[in-house]
Design a protein around this motif. Structure first.
Motif, PDB file in Angstrom:
ATOM      1  N   TRP A 255       0.833  -1.215   0.000  1.00  0.00           N
ATOM      2  CA  TRP A 255       0.000   0.000   0.000  1.00  0.00           C
ATOM      3  C   TRP A 255       0.865   1.262   0.000  1.00  0.00           C
ATOM      4  O   TRP A 255       0.494   2.294   0.545  1.00  0.00           O
ATOM      5  CB  TRP A 255      -0.957   0.022   1.195  1.00  0.00           C
ATOM      6  CG  TRP A 255      -2.026  -1.024   1.091  1.00  0.00           C
ATOM      7  CD1 TRP A 255      -3.119  -1.000   0.282  1.00  0.00           C
ATOM      8  CD2 TRP A 255      -2.106  -2.257   1.828  1.00  0.00           C
ATOM      9  NE1 TRP A 255      -3.864  -2.137   0.459  1.00  0.00           N
ATOM     10  CE2 TRP A 255      -3.267  -2.914   1.401  1.00  0.00           C
ATOM     11  CE3 TRP A 255      -1.307  -2.846   2.805  1.00  0.00           C
ATOM     12  CZ2 TRP A 255      -3.653  -4.155   1.918  1.00  0.00           C
ATOM     13  CZ3 TRP A 255      -1.679  -4.078   3.314  1.00  0.00           C
ATOM     14  CH2 TRP A 255      -2.839  -4.717   2.864  1.00  0.00           C
TER      15      TRP A 255
ATOM     16  N   ASN B 218      -8.817   5.990   5.975  1.00  0.00           N
ATOM     17  CA  ASN B 218     -10.157   5.488   6.323  1.00  0.00           C
ATOM     18  C   ASN B 218     -10.090   4.642   7.590  1.00  0.00           C
ATOM     19  O   ASN B 218     -11.047   4.008   7.972  1.00  0.00           O
ATOM     20  CB  ASN B 218     -10.810   4.736   5.161  1.00  0.00           C
ATOM     21  CG  ASN B 218     -10.072   3.456   4.777  1.00  0.00           C
ATOM     22  OD1 ASN B 218      -9.181   2.994   5.498  1.00  0.00           O
ATOM     23  ND2 ASN B 218     -10.441   2.873   3.652  1.00  0.00           N
TER      24      ASN B 218
ATOM     25  N   ARG C 172     -13.019  -6.932   8.158  1.00  0.00           N
ATOM     26  CA  ARG C 172     -12.024  -6.339   9.072  1.00  0.00           C
ATOM     27  C   ARG C 172     -12.418  -4.937   9.544  1.00  0.00           C
ATOM     28  O   ARG C 172     -12.204  -4.567  10.687  1.00  0.00           O
ATOM     29  CB  ARG C 172     -10.653  -6.316   8.387  1.00  0.00           C
ATOM     30  CG  ARG C 172     -10.614  -5.510   7.108  1.00  0.00           C
ATOM     31  CD  ARG C 172      -9.388  -5.820   6.251  1.00  0.00           C
ATOM     32  NE  ARG C 172      -9.395  -5.036   5.029  1.00  0.00           N
ATOM     33  CZ  ARG C 172     -10.130  -5.306   3.948  1.00  0.00           C
ATOM     34  NH1 ARG C 172     -10.901  -6.380   3.940  1.00  0.00           N
ATOM     35  NH2 ARG C 172     -10.075  -4.534   2.885  1.00  0.00           N
ATOM     36  N   HIS C 173     -12.989  -4.129   8.650  1.00  0.00           N
ATOM     37  CA  HIS C 173     -13.408  -2.779   9.055  1.00  0.00           C
ATOM     38  C   HIS C 173     -14.669  -2.886   9.920  1.00  0.00           C
ATOM     39  O   HIS C 173     -15.552  -3.701   9.646  1.00  0.00           O
ATOM     40  CB  HIS C 173     -13.745  -1.923   7.837  1.00  0.00           C
ATOM     41  CG  HIS C 173     -12.543  -1.485   7.056  1.00  0.00           C
ATOM     42  ND1 HIS C 173     -11.969  -0.249   7.203  1.00  0.00           N
ATOM     43  CD2 HIS C 173     -11.799  -2.122   6.119  1.00  0.00           C
ATOM     44  CE1 HIS C 173     -10.938  -0.127   6.385  1.00  0.00           C
ATOM     45  NE2 HIS C 173     -10.808  -1.265   5.718  1.00  0.00           N
TER      46      HIS C 173
ATOM     47  N   THR D 162      -7.489  -8.419  10.643  1.00  0.00           N
ATOM     48  CA  THR D 162      -6.112  -7.966  10.424  1.00  0.00           C
ATOM     49  C   THR D 162      -5.600  -7.393  11.746  1.00  0.00           C
ATOM     50  O   THR D 162      -6.390  -7.167  12.676  1.00  0.00           O
ATOM     51  CB  THR D 162      -6.124  -6.828   9.395  1.00  0.00           C
ATOM     52  OG1 THR D 162      -7.078  -5.846   9.857  1.00  0.00           O
ATOM     53  CG2 THR D 162      -6.536  -7.295   8.013  1.00  0.00           C
TER      54      THR D 162
ATOM     55  N   GLU E 209     -14.586   0.082   2.512  1.00  0.00           N
ATOM     56  CA  GLU E 209     -14.086  -1.170   1.944  1.00  0.00           C
ATOM     57  C   GLU E 209     -14.989  -2.387   2.147  1.00  0.00           C
ATOM     58  O   GLU E 209     -14.649  -3.483   1.750  1.00  0.00           O
ATOM     59  CB  GLU E 209     -12.647  -1.430   2.388  1.00  0.00           C
ATOM     60  CG  GLU E 209     -11.773  -0.237   2.038  1.00  0.00           C
ATOM     61  CD  GLU E 209     -10.305  -0.447   2.194  1.00  0.00           C
ATOM     62  OE1 GLU E 209      -9.829  -1.576   2.038  1.00  0.00           O
ATOM     63  OE2 GLU E 209      -9.619   0.553   2.489  1.00  0.00           O
TER      64      GLU E 209
HETATM   65  C1  FUC Z   1      -7.137  -0.445   4.266  1.00  0.00           C
HETATM   66  C2  FUC Z   1      -7.407  -1.812   4.809  1.00  0.00           C
HETATM   67  C3  FUC Z   1      -6.377  -2.818   4.397  1.00  0.00           C
HETATM   68  C4  FUC Z   1      -4.998  -2.249   4.638  1.00  0.00           C
HETATM   69  C5  FUC Z   1      -4.860  -0.930   3.912  1.00  0.00           C
HETATM   70  C6  FUC Z   1      -3.537  -0.273   4.130  1.00  0.00           C
HETATM   71  O1  FUC Z   1      -7.403  -0.399   2.908  1.00  0.00           O
HETATM   72  O2  FUC Z   1      -8.660  -2.277   4.439  1.00  0.00           O
HETATM   73  O3  FUC Z   1      -6.539  -3.974   5.192  1.00  0.00           O
HETATM   74  O4  FUC Z   1      -4.829  -2.027   5.995  1.00  0.00           O
HETATM   75  O5  FUC Z   1      -5.813  -0.049   4.384  1.00  0.00           O
END
Ligand code: FUC
Length: 780
Positions: free
Chosen positions: A384, A391, A601-602, A639, A520
């Motif tokens: 990333w 976010n 995860r969110h 995560t 997300e």
């Molecule tokens: C968000 C999360 C991903 C990851 C990224 C850097 O997009 O949904 O898991 O942490 O950030």
């Protein structure tokens, strides 16, 4: 008057405390000599990067590997990103906006997403990466066996040390990153004269050359790379002075050889030409030469003392004791593997303090905010891009700053938000024909603000508003009115953007954001996309932003008319809704239970409970129950950062045992690397910070004008103490507890205030003058 209870120490016999698996680990690995509660300790050199130990002064960072035959420092400088200033705004966006909104309100989400993808996304579609500067290697040139090898990171001194014996000689190495002198210092010594020999060299994947200068200086001179079609615009230089005492020093075109010295000190400086997001005319060579020549005038002892004085002023503000067992004698990686067995409460305290250490090391006034990897990244193309995902991830990075008594460390974040308010003004105009400013779900060194990557993640206009909530929290904790004056124009600008862009949804005529996403998570009403109108999180963030603006306008005595307009608009925002499963709805429609990813995860819609405080167990029990239901559906494991967020939420629900069970998952090899870096996976530092904040949240909370003592104390920590945690309203709090019950709490007020102090169901008003401390005794 403060009562100081004896620190609880559980020096029970080892066998009584260690489970069989830990005992086995104990027998098969060496114990580490030091069991200082604030030390990460290893019996091997690092092989992988996530085994190396991080140091940093907020701008210059290194990962220290600690090898006997070869020392390796992977180096970072916080402004070395790819590319240069650029404008990513898509001029086709505005024309597409009305049609996109129509499609969303007609339920044609996939068509809306397609149109957003075609017309509204940033150009280029991705932002620019944070990058490594390179590596310093010290080739010691021996394969001889090392005995009694130890590699430690002492959080109390912010020094990495490596010690071992070889051929009967005891060697020691110390490495630290000094904010006081703006250099990294490496010191090599031995207990016999003439035993220090090595060749120092540098490598880098950047476009750069390594040369030597004079008798003892290595220079790495380079330029950053192009990325995503944006030209590299930065020059950089790293400079290493190799200062040997005794022996000989020789240079080749790209190496420095030290032979048979009694000791050696290396001073490492690095800088780029970055001045700010639109000015890259700095002179890195002049900067590093000045830093090295100033540091050379000081002795090693003086450099070390200046470093300690600076670092400990911040670090020593908070002390945490959750109980100590003999598990502390094990190497940190072994302890990590066994934390879930429940015999090592001190590892949670170490994890908390490691979070504070990392924040001090990667986020200091004048520097850049903590990226997804803080300051530490060994790649040109990190996951990333190691940038700012706003976010959740960047906001989470700063969660421990205020309770952890490190408010100085928020300065880089504040500055970034004020800069985003500048660049985001153009995005508001170009994309939305709106006043004010907006930033979507990511930004980078160049303060890009347009939506990136893909509609399902990028089309989220709330990043700036959420970041402002972090800044507002800084005000709540410090009550610093000058700070409020500084951030108020950005708050007002953000609010203006939403006044111009909120639209009525057709079913109830509530005001909503559109287009947007619930970060997300896919909108269950559509198979492919997350595009929607008015996700719960957006409205929760807006309720905060508007309320904070209204409050700020009262405090600063300004903008009464604007505040009234905000209040009227706030009343028309779509409300929180409880769905058919008893959950807090994530979307306008009751769709949660149809989600493709029930365990996503969110947990964006739970923002209202934490980090915000729009609901809680005492005043809005129905909403708190709905959040609990949503959390149960989502599950405990995610995560690293997703797991850390859940800890904070369960702490706010006052369920300490549940929060602790999740902490056990976070502090395990599934979520944490041997050097205690959080694993998303891969490495992402937000989980470290979210986990540290969660531990603080279990011990002390201060939302909604109450100071809550031990609101979520787990049974696993029956006795302990903490000193120096901060609470909203300008308070500092020390706590001691025994048998799971409060023994005493000392409340200190900076500005003089009435504190409403809650322990269980009892609320005690404590009136304090400026600078005064009072102690409350717990009930037996
Ligand atoms: C968000 C999360 C991903 C990851 C990224 C850097 O997009 O949904 O898991 O942490 O950030």
């Amino acid at each position: 008057m403060t009562i100081k209870p004896a620190l609880p120490k559980f020096n029970l016999p080892l066998c009584a405390l260690l489970a069989p698996a830990v005992l086995l680990a104990w027998q098969t690995c060496q114990a580490v000599e030091t069991n200082s509660p604030l030390t990460l300790s290893y019996t091997n050199a690092a092989v992988k990067w996530t085994e190396a130990l991080p140091i940093g002064n907020g701008r210059l960072g290194a990962m220290v590997f600690g090898g006997g035959g070869r020392e390796h420092l992977q180096l970072n400088e916080g402004t070395l990103w790819a590319g240069g200033p650029y404008d990513p705004n898509n001029t086709n966006a505005l024309a597409a906006l009305p049609a996109v909104r129509q499609l969303v309100f007609a339920g044609q989400y996939d068509d809306a997403a397609k149109m957003i993808g075609d017309k509204m996304m940033a150009v280029p579609l991705r932002q620019l990466p944070y990058q490594t500067m390179g590596n310093l290697f010290l080739d010691i040139g021996t394969n001889a066996a090392l005995e009694n090898y130890r590699r430690n990171l002492d959080l109390d001194t912010a020094v990495v040390s490596v010690t071992y014996e070889m051929n009967g000689v005891h060697f020691q190495r110390e490495v630290f990153a000094s904010a006081a002198d703006q250099v990294i210092v490496v010191r090599l010594t031995a207990d016999q004269p003439g035993r220090i020999s090595f060749a120092a060299g540098m490598t880098t994947p950047q476009k750069a050359a390594v040369t030597t200068e004079g008798a003892n200086t290595l220079v790495l001179n380079g330029v950053n790379g192009d990325a995503r079609g944006i030209r590299g615009a930065l020059k950089f230089q790293a400079r290493v002075a190799v200062l040997a005492a005794g022996g000989e020093c020789e240079t080749s075109p790209d190496k420095i050889f030290v032979r048979n010295a009694d000791s050696a000190t290396l001073l490492i400086a690095a800088a780029t030409s970055f001045k700010n997001y639109h000015d890259v005319t700095g002179r890195p060579e002049a900067i590093v030469k000045k830093q090295i020549s100033a540091a050379r005038k000081k002795s090693y002892a003086a450099l070390h003392a200046a470093h300690l004085a600076d670092y400990q002023t911040l670090f020593r503000r908070v002390a945490l004791n959750l109980g100590e067992t003999d598990a502390m004698k094990l190497p940190t990686d072994v302890r990590l593997a066994h934390f879930a067995e429940g015999h090592d409460p001190q590892l949670a305290a170490l994890y908390f303090q490691f979070g504070r250490y990392l924040l001090i090391s990667c986020s200091r006034p004048g520097g850049q905010p903590a990226t997804l990897q803080g300051l530490w990244n060994d790649s040109l193309t990190p996951p990333w891009d190691s940038k700012y995902t706003i976010n959740i991830n960047t906001e989470m990075n700063y969660w421990p700053a205020e309770p952890g008594n490190l408010d100085e460390c928020v300065e880089p974040l504040t500055r970034m938000v004020l800069e985003l308010a500048e660049t985001g003004t153009r995005t508001a105009k170009v994309m939305y024909a709106a006043d004010g400013w907006v930033v979507h779900h990511n930004t980078d060194l160049w303060r890009a603000t347009a939506p990136i990557d893909a509609p399902y993640s990028g089309m989220w206009p709330m990043g700036g508003a959420w970041l402002l909530q972090n800044l507002w929290e800084h005000y709540l904790f410090t009550e610093d009115e000058n700070y409020l004056k500084k951030i108020y124009p950005a708050m007002k600008g953000a609010a203006r953007f939403y006044l111009d862009t909120l639209v009525e949804e057709p079913a109830h005529h509530w005001l909503v954001t559109c287009p947007s996403v619930s970060p997300e998570n896919r909108n269950p009403a559509s198979l492919k996309t997350s595009i929607c109108a008015g996700p719960t999180m957006d409205l929760e963030i807006l309720r905060d932003l508007f309320a904070n603006c209204i409050r700020a306008s009262e405090i600063l005595g300004t903008d009464a008319k604007f505040a009234a307009q905000l209040a009227a608009t706030r009343a028309r925002l779509a409300p929180l809704q409880i769905g058919s499963a008893g959950q807090l709805q994530e979307w306008l429609q009751d769709l949660d239970m149809q989600s493709h990813e029930l365990h996503h995860r969110h947990v964006s819609h739970l923002y209202g409970l934490y980090p915000s405080a729009q609901m809680d167990v005492n005043t809005t029990p129905e909403l708190a129950a709905a959040v609990k239901k949503s959390l149960e559906v989502r599950g405990d494991q995610a995560t690293g950062w997703g797991t850390a967020w859940r800890i904070n939420l369960w702490a706010r629900l006052h369920d300490g045992d549940h929060a602790f069970r999740i902490l056990q998952f976070l502090i395990s090899p599934k979520c944490t690397y041997p050097d205690l870096f959080d694993s998303c996976p891969p490495f992402q530092i937000d989980g470290n910070f979210g986990g540290a904040a969660g531990i603080a949240e279990m011990l002390l909370q201060s939302q909604n004008n109450e100071i809550q003592l031990l609101p979520a104390l787990p049974q696993a920590w029956p006795a302990g103490s903490v000193k120096g945690l901060r609470a909203r309203g300008g308070f500092e709090v020390d706590l001691a507890w025994q048998d799971g019950r409060l023994v005493s709490a000392t409340i200190h007020s900076v500005g003089g205030r009435l504190a409403q102090v809650r322990y269980g169901q009892t609320v005690t008003p404590v009136k304090l003058s400026p600078g005064e401390s009072k102690t409350i005794q717990g009930q037996p």
